[in-house]
Design an enzyme around this catalytic site. Structure first.
Site, PDB file in Angstrom:
ATOM      1  N   ASP A  25       1.059  -1.148  -0.130  1.00  0.00           N
ATOM      2  CA  ASP A  25      -0.012  -0.206  -0.018  1.00  0.00           C
ATOM      3  C   ASP A  25       0.837   1.182   0.182  1.00  0.00           C
ATOM      4  O   ASP A  25       0.353   2.382  -0.289  1.00  0.00           O
ATOM      5  CB  ASP A  25      -0.684   0.077   1.334  1.00  0.00           C
ATOM      6  CG  ASP A  25      -2.073  -0.582   1.208  1.00  0.00           C
ATOM      7  OD1 ASP A  25      -2.790  -0.688   0.075  1.00  0.00           O
ATOM      8  OD2 ASP A  25      -2.442  -1.469   2.131  1.00  0.00           O
TER       9      ASP A  25
HETATM   10  C1  BGC Z   1      -0.132   1.227   6.271  1.00  0.00           C
HETATM   11  C2  BGC Z   1      -0.533  -0.128   5.386  1.00  0.00           C
HETATM   12  C3  BGC Z   1      -2.227  -0.159   5.384  1.00  0.00           C
HETATM   13  C4  BGC Z   1      -2.717   1.135   4.546  1.00  0.00           C
HETATM   14  C5  BGC Z   1      -4.101   1.078   4.625  1.00  0.00           C
HETATM   15  C6  BGC Z   1      -0.806   2.438   5.531  1.00  0.00           C
HETATM   16  O1  BGC Z   1      -0.641   3.477   6.469  1.00  0.00           O
HETATM   17  O2  BGC Z   1       1.215   1.506   6.420  1.00  0.00           O
HETATM   18  O3  BGC Z   1      -0.005  -1.111   6.246  1.00  0.00           O
HETATM   19  O4  BGC Z   1      -2.193  -1.142   4.450  1.00  0.00           O
HETATM   20  O5  BGC Z   1      -2.090   2.317   5.256  1.00  0.00           O
HETATM   21  O6  BGC Z   1      -4.732   2.086   4.123  1.00  0.00           O
HETATM   22  C1  NOJ Z   2      -2.179  -3.941   4.921  1.00  0.00           C
HETATM   23  C2  NOJ Z   2      -3.192  -4.101   4.465  1.00  0.00           C
HETATM   24  O1  NOJ Z   2      -4.405  -4.424   4.708  1.00  0.00           O
HETATM   25  C3  NOJ Z   2      -3.163  -4.694   2.911  1.00  0.00           C
HETATM   26  O2  NOJ Z   2      -3.998  -4.784   2.042  1.00  0.00           O
HETATM   27  C4  NOJ Z   2      -1.605  -4.440   2.375  1.00  0.00           C
HETATM   28  O3  NOJ Z   2      -1.250  -5.315   1.305  1.00  0.00           O
HETATM   29  C5  NOJ Z   2      -0.493  -4.426   3.292  1.00  0.00           C
HETATM   30  N1  NOJ Z   2      -1.163  -3.643   4.682  1.00  0.00           N
HETATM   31  C6  NOJ Z   2       0.696  -3.993   2.833  1.00  0.00           C
HETATM   32  O4  NOJ Z   2       0.890  -2.630   2.451  1.00  0.00           O
END
Ligand code: BGC
Ligand code: NOJ
Length: 818
Positions: free
Chosen positions: A489
Site C-alpha cells: 500500500d
Molecule cells: C499502512 C498499510 C495499510 C494502509 C491502509 C498504511 O498507512 O502502512 O500497512 O495497509 O495504510 O490504508
Molecule cells: C495492510 C493492508 O491491509 C494490505 O492490504 C496491504 O497489502 C498491506 N498492509 C501491505 O501494505
C-alpha cells in the site's frame, strides 16, 4: 531476562493469561456470525452488529490512557466494609489475590479472587444469536456470610461510531433509554429512522440501576471510581441526552462457601418498521419479539447449552485439518490458533481490532480475497457467498473498489479504486475455493458489477475482466502499471505528495504516470495460470492456451526487465528508474517480488528462483523474520510515497511483514528446501515467540501484521495483531506447502517439504466429504520428496491421491524416498 505472561492450554484450546498487566491489551473475539465483540484480558472492548462503524452497540475510546479503557465491566463491593474491586482488574486496578484470563475459541473467561470472594465471568455469543452472555459465577471462599453488591457497566454507543465520536452538538441531546424490570433498553434514534435497539438484561431482581453515565460515575469521575459503587447504591437514573449508559445493581448475600450465578445479556434487537412501537402509536419499543429471547438466555441451563454449542462448532470446524508433527508450535498454530485467526480475519477483514478502529476500513477487496485462502476449508458455503459479495463490488472496467462496507456490501467511494493488484486477488481466491470444493457452479452465478441492477454477468466473466484489467494497463517495459499501489500500500509511485496529511493512497497528482510493478507481473502469471486451469476444465481449451501464453509472455517480460542479476526487481518508478535494484542506494531488494515471482514459478527451472531466495537470506533475513526491504529508506522520498514516510524498520519501510514471510516459505518449499522453509516459519510463529513475550509484546497466539525490523530501535516488537493477511498465508504455507497437503482440482496432493530432522508426521484432512488419515514416512534419506502413496493398501505412484467418495475414510501412507 525474558518474561511470559501466560501459557497455552492445548487440551482446552485456551491461552491462559496469568497477570492482567500484559504489555498490550491481549484481546479475543466474541461472535462468529453477525454479532461481534472485541474483548481484552481485562474485559476491555466493544460490540457491534455486522458493521463496526455503522452498528456499534457499545462505546470504546481508542488510544486511551490508560490503554484499553471501556468495556464489559463488573464491579464487586463488599457491603460490610464498603470495599470494591474490578474482577477483571480494569478499571479500578485494585490488587487481586488471584487473576486468570482464559481466551478460548469465541469465548473469554476472566477469573479473580479478592478478600475471599472468587468470581469468574464467562463472555460469549451463542450461535445464531445477536447477543452476548456474561455469566458471572461468584463463590464465597470464607466461613462468614458476605453481603455483596454487584454493579454491571456498559457505555452505549449511539450506533454510528464515527458520528458518536465527533457530533456532540447533536448527540448530547438525542440519547434515550427505557427500563422494564431488569432490562435496560438503549433506543437512541429509534423514534426516527432506526428500527433497532440494544438491550442489557440481568437475571436477578435489581436493587437499582443507572442509565445515565454521569449519575453512575458521578461528576468528574472516571470508571475507576464510580460514585454508585462507592456509595453502594445506584441512582435509578434515566438518560435524557448526554451519555446513555447501562448499569444494574444487584444485592445478595453469600453464605459460607456458597456459590451463585448471575447472567447478564447484552444484545441487539430489530423490529419490522411497521411494528416498531408497542402500543402502536406510542414511542415505546415493541418488546414482544425480544422478551422471549431474553428470558431464554437468562436461564443458566440455556447458557450452558449455548457454550456447549460453541465448543461443538469449533470441534467440527477444526476437525477439517489436524496435524501431528514433531514441533509443538506447528501443531498448536495449525490445529487451533492459526485456523481461529483465519476465521476472525474472514469475518472482520481489517475492520475492528486494537489497531483498526472499526471506522476507517470496512472489508478490503484485496484483503478479503486473500483471507479466503485460509478459511475456505472451514465453511465453504460462507466462502462462496463472500466471493459473490466481493465480485459484486468489482467495476465494469475489471477494476475494483479497494474496500466495501460490510453492512451495505457496497463499494466505498472515499477510497475508490485504482490499486492495480486488487482484481487479480479475486482470481486467486476463487481458484482456492474451486480447488477445495470442486464446486464449479459458482462460476455461472450471475453477479452485478458495482452493485448495479441489470449489470449481472456470470462470475467467470468477472474473472476474465480481472485478468484483462492487467493486460489493458501495461507500461513502457510491458510490465503492469502499478496505479495507486499494489500489495504494498505504501509504494505510491504516482503520488509525489508534499502536503502534510495528504493521503498517500488517494492522492495521485502524477496519475497517468507510468510506474510499473513487478509484483503485479508475478501475480498476473499466477492468476492467468489459475484461470487457464479453470477454463480448461470447462472445455475452453483455446482460451486456456491463450491465458497460458499470456502468462508465459509476462514471465518473459519479468526475465527481461524484472531481473536484477541476483534477485527480482520490485518496480519502475514514475521516471522509469528501477525500485528494488542494486542500482538504488536504498531499497535495493524487496521481499514481495522474490516471493510472488517464485510462487508463480518464474525462475524455478533456470536457477534464478534459488538465487533470489539466497539473496533474501543474505540480505533480508533476521532472527525475527524476513524484512520487507533493505536498506531501509533513511529519508523521505517524494517519488516513492508512504513507504519512506516511516522511520526505518517500521511498517513497509523495512519492517518484517508476517504476510510476506509465508511467500518465502512457499518459495523455499517450491525449490525443495524444507529446512529453509521451516526456518522462516519458525521465526514468526507466534507460539514459538511466546518465550520472548517481553520483546514481541503482542498476543502470542495470533500473528501480527508487522514485527519491527533490524533498523528499528525496537527490533522484534510486533504491532497490529489479529487482522492481517498473515493469518491466511501462514496457514497456506505451513499446511499446503511445508506439510504439503494441497487441494488441487483433481484431488488432494501430499507433497511435503519438511525439515531434514523430522522423521515424518501425521495429519487428518477432510476433503470433498472424505476423510484422509495421512502418515508421511521417511524411508532412508532425510531431504527427499514423496515418491509414492499407499492408499488403502494399494500403491499409487506420485503424490496425488485419487478422490475418495464422500463419507469415506481413507488411510494414506506417503513415502518419502531418497
Ligand atoms: C499502512 C498499510 C495499510 C494502509 C491502509 C498504511 O498507512 O502502512 O500497512 O495497509 O495504510 O490504508
Ligand atoms: C495492510 C493492508 O491491509 C494490505 O492490504 C496491504 O497489502 C498491506 N498492509 C501491505 O501494505
Amino acid at each position: 531476562m525474558t518474561l511470559r505472561y501466560g501459557r497455552f492450554d492445548d487440551e482446552r484450546r485456551e491461552y491462559v493469561i496469568s497477570r492482567p498487566d500484559t504489555p498490550l491489551p491481549w484481546i479475543n473475539y466474541l461472535g462468529m456470525e453477525e454479532y461481534f465483540g472485541i474483548i481484552s484480558n481485562t474485559a476491555g472492548g466493544y460490540s457491534f452488529f455486522r458493521d463496526a462503524r455503522l452498528r456499534r452497540l457499545t462505546r470504546y475510546r481508542y488510544n486511551n490512557a490508560p490503554l484499553d479503557l471501556g468495556g464489559r465491566y463488573i464491579y464487586l463491593r463488599d457491603d460490610a466494609t464498603g470495599q470494591s474491586w474490578s474482577p477483571s482488574w480494569q478499571p479500578t486496578q485494585t490488587p487481586l489475590d488471584s487473576y486468570e484470563c482464559r481466551h478460548g475459541l469465541s469465548y473469554t473467561s476472566i477469573a479473580a479472587s479478592h478478600g475471599g470472594i472468587r468470581s469468574e465471568t464467562l463472555y460469549c455469543v451463542p450461535l445464531g444469536q445477536t447477543l452476548e452472555i456474561w455469566r458471572l459465577r461468584l463463590a464465597n471462599l470464607t466461613a462468614e456470610r458476605r453481603p455483596l453488591s454487584i454493579f454491571s457497566s456498559v457505555e452505549f454507543c449511539l450506533w454510528d461510531a464515527q458520528d458518536d465520536a465527533t457530533n456532540f452538538q447533536r448527540n448530547f441531546s438525542t440519547g434515550e433509554v427505557e427500563v422494564e424490570g431488569s432490562v435496560i433498553y438503549h433506543k437512541t434514534e429509534y423514534r426516527e429512522r432506526r428500527n433497532h435497539f440494544a438491550y442489557f438484561a440481568c437475571s436477578e431482581a435489581l436493587a437499582g440501576f443507572d442509565t445515565a453515565r454521569e449519575a453512575f460515575l458521578g461528576p468528574y469521575r472516571g470508571f475507576d471510581r464510580p460514585i454508585a459503587v462507592e456509595r453502594g447504591s445506584a441512582g435509578n437514573s434515566m438518560a435524557h441526552g448526554w451519555a446513555p449508559h447501562g448499569s444494574h445493581h444487584v444485592r445478595l448475600e453469600l453464605g459460607p462457601r456458597e456459590e451463585r450465578e448471575i447472567v447478564f445479556l447484552l444484545g441487539y434487537g430489530e423490529n419490522p418498521v411497521a411494528e416498531k412501537f408497542d402500543p402502536p402509536g406510542s414511542q415505546q419499543i415493541n418488546k414482544r419479539t425480544v422478551r422471549p429471547v431474553i428470558d431464554h438466555w437468562l436461564q443458566s441451563g440455556n447458557v450452558e447449552a449455548g457454550i456447549r454449542g460453541l465448543r461443538e462448532r469449533w470441534d467440527e470446524l477444526l476437525s477439517n485439518v489436524n496435524v501431528s508433527t514433531p514441533d509443538e508450535h506447528t501443531n498448536r498454530m495449525v490445529n487451533v490458533w492459526n485456523a481461529y485467526q483465519c476465521m476472525v480475519t474472514f469475518n472482520l477483514s481489517r475492520s475492528a481490532s486494537s489497531y483498526e478502529s472499526g471506522i476507517g476500513r470496512g472489508m478490503g477487496f484485496r484483503d478479503s480475497a486473500q483471507d479466503l485462502l485460509g478459511f475456505v476449508q472451514m465453511i465453504p458455503e460462507r466462502a462462496r457467498q463472500r466471493i459473490l459479495d466481493i465480485a459484486a463490488t468489482q467495476l465494469p472496467t475489471g477494476g475494483a473498489y479497494h474496500q466495501y462496507q460490510p453492512l451495505t456490501k457496497h463499494g466505498n467511494d472515499d477510497i475508490g479504486s485504482g490499486f492495480n493488484d486488487d482484481p487479480l486477488w479475486l482470481v486467486l481466491g476463487v481458484a482456492a475455493y474451486l480447488r477445495e470444493t470442486g464446486d464449479h457452479s459458482v462460476l455461472d452465478e450471475p453477479v452485478q458489477y458495482d452493485n448495479l441492477e441489470g449489470s449481472e454477468a456470470p462470475l467467470l466473466d468477472h474473472l476474465r475482466r480481472c485478468v484483462a484489467y492487467t493486460l489493458d494497463r501495461l507500461g513502457p517495459h510491458g510490465l503492469p502499471l502499478i496505479g495507486r499501489a499494489d500489495w504494498n500500500d505504501c509504494l505510491n509511485l504516482n503520488c509525489f505528495s508534499d502536503t502534510p496529511g495528504e493521503p498517500f493512497q488517494t492522492t495521485e497528482n502524477k496519475s497517468g504516470g507510468v510506474a510499473e510493478s513487478i509484483f503485479i507481473a508475478g501475480q498476473f502469471v499466477m492468476a492467468a495460470r489459475e484461470l487457464a486451469a479453470v477454463v480448461s476444465l470447462r472445455g475452453e481449451v483455446e482460451e486456456g492456451s491463450r491465458l497460458l501464453a499470456g502468462a508465459a509472455a509476462m514471465a518473459g517480460t519479468i526475465a527481461e526487465h524484472g531481473w536484477d542479476g541476483a534477485w527480482f526487481r520490485r518496480a519502475y518508478d514514475f521516471f522509469g528508474s528501477p525500485v528494488g535494484s542494486k542500482e538504488c542506494d536504498e531499497g535495493q531488494i524487496f521481499v514481495e517480488s522474490q516471493g510472488i515471482c517464485v510462487m508463480a514459478g518464474v525462475g524455478i527451472e533456470d536457477g534464478r528462483a534459488r538465487q533470489a531466495l539466497d539473496s533474501v537470506r543474505d540480505r533480508l533475513l533476521t532472527e525475527h523474520g524476513v524484512m520487507l526491504q533493505q536498506p531501509a529508506y533513511a529519508r523521505y522520498r517524494i517519488e516513492l510515497g508512504e513507504i519512506s514516510s516511516y522511520p526505518p524498520g517500521y511498517k513497509e519501510n523495512a519492517g518484517i511483514f508476517c504476510h510476506t514471510n509465508p511467500w518465502i516459505m512457499i518459495a523455499e518449499a517450491m525449490t525443495g528446501d524444507g529446512d529453509g522453509a521451516f526456518d522462516v516459519y519458525r521465526r514468526t510463529n507466534p507460539s514459538a515467540r511466546e518465550a520472548i513475550s517481553d520483546v514481541h509484546r503482542c498476543e502470542p497466539y495470533v500473528y501480527a501484521q508487522m514485527i519491527a525490523g533490524r533498523d528499528a530501535p525496537s527490533h522484534g516488537e510486533a504491532k497490529n495483531s489479529w487482522l492481517t493477511g498473515a493469518a491466511a498465508w501462514n496457514y497456506v504455507a505451513i499446511t499446503q506447502w511445508i506439510l504439503g497437503i494441497r487441494p488441487e482440482h483433481g484431488g488432494l496432493r501430499v507433497d511435503p517439504v519438511i525439515p531434514a530432522n523430522w522423521p515424518g508426521f501425521r495429519a487428518t484432512r477432510r476433503f470433498r466429504g472424505a476423510t484422509y488419515r495421512i502418515a508421511v514416512i521417511k524411508q532412508g534419506g532425510t531431504t527427499g520428496r514423496v515418491t509414492h502413496l499407499i492408499v488403502g493398501g494399494a500403491r499409487v505412484e506420485g503424490t496425488l491421491m485419487p478422490l475418495a467418495p464422500a463419507g469415506a475414510t481413507v488411510d494414506v501412507e506417503a513415502v518419502v524416498g531418497e
